[in-house]
Design a protein around this motif. Structure first.
Motif, PDB file in Angstrom:
ATOM      1  N   ARG A 166      -8.108  -6.362  -6.942  1.00 38.62           N
ATOM      2  CA  ARG A 166      -7.133  -6.644  -7.982  1.00 38.62           C
ATOM      3  C   ARG A 166      -5.839  -5.898  -7.674  1.00 38.62           C
ATOM      4  NH1 ARG A 166     -11.035  -9.400  -9.147  1.00 38.62           N
ATOM      5  NH2 ARG A 166     -12.071  -9.579 -11.152  1.00 38.62           N
ATOM      6  N   PRO A 167      -4.693  -6.499  -7.904  1.00 44.22           N
ATOM      7  CA  PRO A 167      -3.448  -5.722  -7.833  1.00 44.22           C
ATOM      8  C   PRO A 167      -3.454  -4.691  -8.947  1.00 44.22           C
ATOM      9  CG  PRO A 167      -3.038  -7.909  -8.727  1.00 44.22           C
ATOM     10  CD  PRO A 167      -4.452  -7.910  -8.258  1.00 44.22           C
ATOM     11  N   PRO A 168      -2.889  -3.508  -8.720  1.00 48.97           N
ATOM     12  CA  PRO A 168      -2.894  -2.462  -9.746  1.00 48.97           C
ATOM     13  C   PRO A 168      -2.397  -2.966 -11.096  1.00 48.97           C
ATOM     14  CG  PRO A 168      -2.089  -1.577  -7.680  1.00 48.97           C
ATOM     15  CD  PRO A 168      -2.225  -3.066  -7.476  1.00 48.97           C
ATOM     16  N   GLY A 169      -3.169  -2.669 -12.136  1.00 51.47           N
ATOM     17  CA  GLY A 169      -2.793  -3.061 -13.488  1.00 51.47           C
ATOM     18  C   GLY A 169      -3.328  -4.410 -13.925  1.00 51.47           C
ATOM     19  N   ALA A 170      -3.890  -5.196 -13.006  1.00 54.58           N
ATOM     20  CA  ALA A 170      -4.404  -6.523 -13.367  1.00 54.58           C
ATOM     21  C   ALA A 170      -5.574  -6.381 -14.333  1.00 54.58           C
ATOM     22  CB  ALA A 170      -4.834  -7.289 -12.119  1.00 54.58           C
ATOM     23  N   ARG A 171      -5.568  -7.202 -15.389  1.00 55.78           N
ATOM     24  CA  ARG A 171      -6.613  -7.119 -16.402  1.00 55.78           C
ATOM     25  C   ARG A 171      -7.608  -8.254 -16.309  1.00 55.78           C
ATOM     26  NH1 ARG A 171      -4.824  -4.517 -22.079  1.00 55.78           N
ATOM     27  NH2 ARG A 171      -3.790  -2.661 -21.262  1.00 55.78           N
ATOM     28  N   ASP A 172      -7.444  -9.111 -15.339  1.00 58.67           N
ATOM     29  CA  ASP A 172      -8.370 -10.235 -15.197  1.00 58.67           C
ATOM     30  C   ASP A 172      -8.276 -10.759 -13.776  1.00 58.67           C
ATOM     31  OD1 ASP A 172     -10.240 -12.136 -15.867  1.00 58.67           O
ATOM     32  OD2 ASP A 172      -9.130 -12.915 -17.590  1.00 58.67           O
ATOM     33  N   MET A 173      -9.094 -11.751 -13.483  1.00 57.73           N
ATOM     34  CA  MET A 173      -9.034 -12.384 -12.168  1.00 57.73           C
ATOM     35  C   MET A 173      -7.657 -13.000 -11.954  1.00 57.73           C
ATOM     36  SD  MET A 173     -12.716 -14.340 -12.027  1.00 57.73           S
ATOM     37  CE  MET A 173     -12.139 -15.323 -10.635  1.00 57.73           C
ATOM     38  N   THR A 174      -7.148 -12.857 -10.738  1.00 58.53           N
ATOM     39  CA  THR A 174      -5.886 -13.485 -10.374  1.00 58.53           C
ATOM     40  C   THR A 174      -6.174 -14.868  -9.784  1.00 58.53           C
ATOM     41  OG1 THR A 174      -5.927 -12.631  -8.105  1.00 58.53           O
ATOM     42  CG2 THR A 174      -4.964 -11.200  -9.817  1.00 58.53           C
ATOM     43  N   ARG A 371      -2.901   7.622   5.462  1.00 59.23           N
ATOM     44  CA  ARG A 371      -3.016   6.188   5.752  1.00 59.23           C
ATOM     45  C   ARG A 371      -4.241   5.553   5.102  1.00 59.23           C
ATOM     46  NH1 ARG A 371      -3.877   6.026  11.445  1.00 59.23           N
ATOM     47  NH2 ARG A 371      -3.944   3.757  11.203  1.00 59.23           N
ATOM     48  N   SER A 372      -5.050   6.360   4.442  1.00 58.95           N
ATOM     49  CA  SER A 372      -6.228   5.824   3.762  1.00 58.95           C
ATOM     50  C   SER A 372      -5.790   5.010   2.541  1.00 58.95           C
ATOM     51  CB  SER A 372      -7.150   6.957   3.325  1.00 58.95           C
ATOM     52  OG  SER A 372      -7.628   7.670   4.448  1.00 58.95           O
ATOM     53  N   ILE A 373      -6.553   3.983   2.239  1.00 60.41           N
ATOM     54  CA  ILE A 373      -6.223   3.078   1.136  1.00 60.41           C
ATOM     55  C   ILE A 373      -7.445   2.912   0.242  1.00 60.41           C
ATOM     56  CG2 ILE A 373      -5.468   0.757   0.492  1.00 60.41           C
ATOM     57  CD1 ILE A 373      -4.201   0.539   3.283  1.00 60.41           C
ATOM     58  N   ARG A 374      -7.244   3.112  -1.053  1.00 56.76           N
ATOM     59  CA  ARG A 374      -8.318   2.863  -1.998  1.00 56.76           C
ATOM     60  C   ARG A 374      -8.309   1.405  -2.434  1.00 56.76           C
ATOM     61  NH1 ARG A 374     -11.614   6.398  -4.029  1.00 56.76           N
ATOM     62  NH2 ARG A 374     -11.265   8.636  -3.707  1.00 56.76           N
ATOM     63  N   VAL A 375      -9.486   0.879  -2.706  1.00 56.19           N
ATOM     64  CA  VAL A 375      -9.583  -0.464  -3.262  1.00 56.19           C
ATOM     65  C   VAL A 375      -9.321  -0.359  -4.760  1.00 56.19           C
ATOM     66  CG1 VAL A 375     -12.072  -0.330  -3.721  1.00 56.19           C
ATOM     67  CG2 VAL A 375     -10.995  -2.553  -3.337  1.00 56.19           C
ATOM     68  N   TYR A 376      -8.668  -1.356  -5.329  1.00 50.14           N
ATOM     69  CA  TYR A 376      -8.412  -1.343  -6.768  1.00 50.14           C
ATOM     70  C   TYR A 376      -9.231  -2.434  -7.444  1.00 50.14           C
ATOM     71  CZ  TYR A 376      -6.364  -1.674 -11.363  1.00 50.14           C
ATOM     72  OH  TYR A 376      -6.211  -1.699 -12.719  1.00 50.14           O
ATOM     73  N   THR A 377     -10.185  -2.032  -8.264  1.00 50.49           N
ATOM     74  CA  THR A 377     -10.859  -2.940  -9.200  1.00 50.49           C
ATOM     75  C   THR A 377     -11.078  -2.135 -10.471  1.00 50.49           C
ATOM     76  OG1 THR A 377     -13.177  -2.393  -8.738  1.00 50.49           O
ATOM     77  CG2 THR A 377     -12.120  -3.969  -7.252  1.00 50.49           C
ATOM     78  N   ARG A 381     -15.344   1.753  -7.279  1.00 55.25           N
ATOM     79  CA  ARG A 381     -14.529   2.837  -6.739  1.00 55.25           C
ATOM     80  C   ARG A 381     -14.871   3.038  -5.276  1.00 55.25           C
ATOM     81  NH1 ARG A 381     -11.215   7.052  -7.713  1.00 55.25           N
ATOM     82  NH2 ARG A 381     -11.721   9.074  -6.797  1.00 55.25           N
ATOM     83  N   GLY A 382     -13.866   3.044  -4.436  1.00 58.79           N
ATOM     84  CA  GLY A 382     -14.104   3.235  -3.014  1.00 58.79           C
ATOM     85  C   GLY A 382     -12.837   3.002  -2.219  1.00 58.79           C
ATOM     86  N   PHE A 383     -13.021   2.816  -0.926  1.00 58.72           N
ATOM     87  CA  PHE A 383     -11.890   2.719  -0.004  1.00 58.72           C
ATOM     88  C   PHE A 383     -11.839   1.360   0.675  1.00 58.72           C
ATOM     89  CE2 PHE A 383     -12.600   7.235  -0.438  1.00 58.72           C
ATOM     90  CZ  PHE A 383     -11.314   7.766  -0.472  1.00 58.72           C
ATOM     91  N   ALA A 384     -10.611   0.903   0.904  1.00 57.52           N
ATOM     92  CA  ALA A 384     -10.372  -0.296   1.695  1.00 57.52           C
ATOM     93  C   ALA A 384     -10.081   0.062   3.143  1.00 57.52           C
ATOM     94  CB  ALA A 384      -9.209  -1.100   1.122  1.00 57.52           C
TER      95      ALA A 384
END
Length: 393
Positions: A166-174, A371-377, A381-384
């Protein structure tokens, strides 16, 4: 200032645990009126709710997304959005495949899969732990269990990542999420059709031939079941591996303990300390009073698993990452009751094998944190991405 919580708060993606601590202390039954959710954060409350399916129903699904939550949630989430007896019957169709004894027998083959992926990564010494190891191993393992064609696995992995991110702040499926889910369902339809014409020794064939109460499973039922198994089998193991890799690196003394025969402890403490699944949602079937707060029948109750695992009433020095902790078995990272995660034995085995194989080949590693990236949902919780440089033995 009164504590405020929303699972959509983008700051939680960085570090949700200080807020969880405040919830446990100041508002163990928290109501977010805007989202109309009630939040339980203490271990005793979350654990009791998970073991009370009559009071805390799964019939509307385990996640908050408006596009999924509701009486039709089972059409996308299969038995994770069912109560007994439907949950019992549907789960039984696949439970034998994930039986702990059967999973344990897969260890030699899983080691072969792991070594194949590690060989390519070790040749470079610098690689992305997520893309090159943590994502590829679980996908290959769950794919072989189910019967996913080898040529489709990379595409399935790409679509799952697109469906969940999800893009940060998204409240539902895009729209992008929905499109990826649609394309993934198209793959499932093709795989089932192939197994109906050409049976094999795999779960796809079992489902293609399965009956419930004398009637064959419909394609939509099979698709939702496959979606649950493929995505859960992939996502949980992937995020567990990434979190374990990250937190041991952040705690060098614990990494040394892990490399010194503490692989299983590495897995279990990571599950407690930073659970891949942060919450599950339930629907309260009757009015309850919890800690003096009246929660109405029909309430959406968010059970904060990750907060429960940091409850100091259960875990001494709960905010420390400690592989010598004696009671990690009390962590509820895989849920509890009839909805206990069916893939838990497989996730634990995959994690142990990957980390054990790496520990036998390297003396240490460095992560490029910048350069580490977290996944957003909202609940995973975890890393991309975890760029890693190995120190070979």
């Amino acid at each position: 200032m009164a504590v405020e919580y929303s699972p959509y708060d983008v700051q939680l993606n960085v570090d949700p645990y200080p807020l969880y601590a405040r919830l446990r202390e100041e508002a163990p039954v928290y109501h977010n009126a805007d989202l109309d959710i009630w939040v339980l954060s203490r271990h005793a409350d979350v654990d009791a709710a998970l073991r009370d399916p009559a009071g805390y129903s799964s019939s509307n699904g385990p996640v908050l997304d408006d596009a999924i939550w509701g009486p039709d949630a089972h059409k996308m989430m299969s038995f994770s959005a069912m109560d007994a007896p439907d949950h019992t019957r549907t789960r039984a169709l696949v439970s034998s495949v994930f039986n702990p004894r059967r999973v344990a027998a897969m260890e030699p083959h899983i080691r072969e899969i792991v070594r194949t992926h590690l060989e390519a990564a070790l040749e470079r010494e610098s690689f992305d732990f997520i893309a090159d190891v943590a994502a590829t191993v679980p996908m290959d393992v769950i794919s072989e269990l189910i019967g996913v064609p080898a040529d489709d696995r990379a595409e399935a992995r790409r679509l799952i990542n697109l469906a969940f991110h999800r893009p940060p702040g998204a409240r539902d499926m895009t729209p992008e999420n929905a499109q990826a889910m649609g394309e993934l369902a198209g793959l499932f339809v093709r795989w089932v059709a192939e197994r109906r014409s050409t049976p094999a020794e795999d779960l796809l064939t079992t489902l293609a031939q399965a009956e419930v109460d004398g009637s064959p499973l419909t394609d939509p039922e099979i698709i939702s079941l496959l979606g649950l198994l493929v995505t859960a089998g992939y996502e949980t193991s992937l995020r567990l591996l990434g979190n374990a890799w990250y937190w041991a690196w952040r705690n060098p003394e614990q990494l040394a303990r892990a490399f010194d025969g503490g692989i299983s402890e590495w897995i279990e403490e990571t599950l407690r300390y930073d659970a891949p699944v942060q919450y599950v949602l339930r629907t309260l079937t009757e009015e309850r009073t919890i800690h003096g707060v009246r929660v109405p029948a029909g309430a959406r109750v968010l059970l904060l698993i990750a907060s429960a695992n940091r409850d100091s009433e259960v875990f001494a020095d709960a905010e420390s990452y400690d592989l010598d902790r004696a009671n990690t078995h009390r962590a509820i990272s895989f849920g509890g009751g009839p909805h206990f995660c069916i893939g838990a034995p497989l996730a634990r085995l995959e994690g142990r094998i990957v980390l054990d194989e790496l520990a036998s080949l390297i003396s240490g590693y460095q992560i490029d944190a910048e350069r580490s990236i977290r996944v957003y949902t909202t609940n995973i919780r975890g890393f991309a991405s975890l760029p890693t440089t190995l120190k070979l033995r």
